[in-house]
Each structure stands twice: as structure tokens, then as C-alpha cells.
Design an enzyme around this catalytic site. Structure first.
Site, PDB file in Angstrom:
ATOM      1  N   GLY A 176     -18.452 -11.734  -4.649  1.00  0.00           N
ATOM      2  CA  GLY A 176     -18.775 -13.138  -5.041  1.00  0.00           C
ATOM      3  C   GLY A 176     -18.051 -14.252  -5.474  1.00  0.00           C
ATOM      4  CD  GLN A 187     -13.568 -16.192  -9.529  1.00  0.00           C
ATOM      5  OE1 GLN A 187     -14.975 -16.171  -8.940  1.00  0.00           O
ATOM      6  NE2 GLN A 187     -13.228 -15.066  -9.084  1.00  0.00           N
ATOM      7  CG  HIS A 224     -16.050 -16.125 -12.982  1.00  0.00           C
ATOM      8  ND1 HIS A 224     -14.842 -15.892 -13.376  1.00  0.00           N
ATOM      9  CD2 HIS A 224     -16.242 -15.150 -12.411  1.00  0.00           C
ATOM     10  CE1 HIS A 224     -14.532 -14.929 -12.895  1.00  0.00           C
ATOM     11  NE2 HIS A 224     -15.200 -14.746 -11.818  1.00  0.00           N
ATOM     12  CB  CYS A 241     -12.857  -9.972 -12.215  1.00  0.00           C
ATOM     13  SG  CYS A 241     -13.273 -12.123 -11.691  1.00  0.00           S
ATOM     14  CG  LEU A 242     -11.798 -11.475  -6.053  1.00  0.00           C
ATOM     15  CD1 LEU A 242     -12.596 -12.885  -4.427  1.00  0.00           C
ATOM     16  CD2 LEU A 242     -11.149 -10.441  -4.855  1.00  0.00           C
ATOM     17  CG  HIS A 265     -18.924 -11.560 -12.212  1.00  0.00           C
ATOM     18  ND1 HIS A 265     -18.277 -10.343 -12.474  1.00  0.00           N
ATOM     19  CD2 HIS A 265     -17.866 -11.776 -11.460  1.00  0.00           C
ATOM     20  CE1 HIS A 265     -16.752 -10.182 -11.940  1.00  0.00           C
ATOM     21  NE2 HIS A 265     -16.879 -11.329 -11.684  1.00  0.00           N
ATOM     22  CD  GLU A 266     -19.162 -14.339  -8.928  1.00  0.00           C
ATOM     23  OE1 GLU A 266     -19.164 -15.423  -8.875  1.00  0.00           O
ATOM     24  OE2 GLU A 266     -19.108 -13.028  -8.102  1.00  0.00           O
TER      25      GLU A 266
END
Ligand code: GNR
Ligand code: NI
Length: 176
Positions: free
Chosen positions: A46, A51, A147, A101-102, A143-144
Site C-alpha cells: 500500500g 508518503q 497516513h 511501513c515503507l 494504515h493508509e
């Protein structure tokens, strides 16, 4: 078509609250395409626009689940786009998932979230949708959406565990 730079903690951009997309046009679709390029390049499941330093409410997801349980089955791409996603409701039942997480590379922690949720969003053509999510997709969309609100998975764990994750990240960066 380009791979964008992914912001990592403690970049202040990760704490920005993204604004809703007012009009879904080719410039928004170009951002979506670049976000997929970036997510596949980084091997994430995702990515939120936040991000990549774009403060607009855009999310892409691809769980890349294998087509079958057979050994050697290769994952099939299933690109999903969520513009202006909103949590309509969440289940009382919770589940725990070992999240990564990236923006916090190679660090993982168990995060408890509602195991199911109902989400409202627009697609890349501007059409509205509303649906129920469960399993990994429910975890990932929450999670997204976090963000887009400037929230990271480490905000959901204890201070002790958060400090451990950040310490391990600092150590990994020093070694690199
Ligand atoms: O690649 C990712 N894996 C992942 C695993 C568990 C829960 C959430 C995620 S999302 C993450 C990519 C990412 O950072 N998205 O914002
Ligand atoms: Ni993330």
C-alpha cells in the site's frame, strides 16, 4: 511514469493532514500512476500520497496475493485506488497484525485495529463506492487512511515499543 522518493521518519511531511481531492482529472491519475510505480518498486502492499510528499487524499493498494495455494503460484497484480477514502464504521472485533511501513523501513510491530471496516471512496474515474473490508485489506486501508491524517503505525503501540522500533531503525541506518 516515475518512481517517487518515499519520505521516512522523522520527515515532518509524514505528519501533514492531506486535503481532499477536489476534482479527479488527468493530473490526479498521473499521481496515481506514479504511486503504483513507487509502491511496486518498493515492494509495498500500500502507499498513501502523504508518503511521497503529496498532501492529497489518495491511496493505492495491491495485496498481490497468490492466485492459488499451489506451490510456485505467482502473485497476480490487483491494483486498487482509493481517492478521498473515509471510514464509515469499524467493527468492535479487533485483530492484531505485524505491520510494517515503507516510511519506517524494515521495522515491524504488532498493531491492534478493528478487524473489519466499512469504507467510502471515489475511484480514478470519480465514481463513488462504499464497501465492507476485512482481513489484510481492512488493516491496510486503515494504515493508509492514518497516513492521510499524519498518523503512523508506531502511534498505535506503547512508548516502550515505539522507542525500540526507532532505536533499531537508527542502528540499521548507521550500519548502512
Ligand atoms: O508494505 C506494507 N505492508 C504492510 C503490512 C502490514 C500492514 C500495513 C502495511 S502497509 C505497508 C506499505 C506502507 O507503508 N503503506 O503505507
Ligand atoms: Ni505506511
Amino acid at each position: 511514469m516515475s518512481v517517487l522518493e518515499i519520505l521516512e521518519v522523522p520527515h515532518p511531511g509524514l505528519r501533514a493532514v492531506a486535503r481532499p481531492v477536489a476534482q479527479i482529472d488527468d493530473s490526479v491519475r498521473a499521481i496515481v500512476a506514479d504511486m503504483f510505480d513507487t509502491m511496486y518498486d518498493a515492494r509495498g502492499i500500500g502507499l498513501a500520497a502523504t508518503q511521497v510528499g503529496i498532501e492529497q487524499r489518495i491511496v493505492v493498494i495491491d495485496l498481490q496475493e497468490p492466485e492459488s495455494d499451489e506451490e510456485g503460484a505467482k502473485p497476480v497484480r490487483n491494483p486498487l485506488v482509493y481517492i478521498n477514502p473515509e471510514l464509515v464504521s469499524v467493527s468492535e472485533e479487533v485483530s492484531v497484525y505485524n505491520e510494517g511501513c515503507l516510511s519506517i523501513p524494515e521495522q515491524y510491530a504488532e498493531v491492534e485495529r478493528p478487524s473489519g471496516c466499512r469504507v467510502k471512496w471515489l475511484d480514478a474515474d470519480g465514481a463513488g463506492h462504499e464497501d465492507d473490508f476485512d482481513g489484510l485489506l481492512a488493516t491496510c486501508i486503515q494504515h493508509e487512511i492514518d497516513h492521510l491524517n499524519g498518523v503512523l503505525f508506531i502511534d498505535h503501540i506503547s512508548r516502550l515499543k515505539r522507542d525500540m522500533v526507532l532505536k533499531k531503525l537508527a542502528k540499521a541506518r548507521k550500519a548502512a
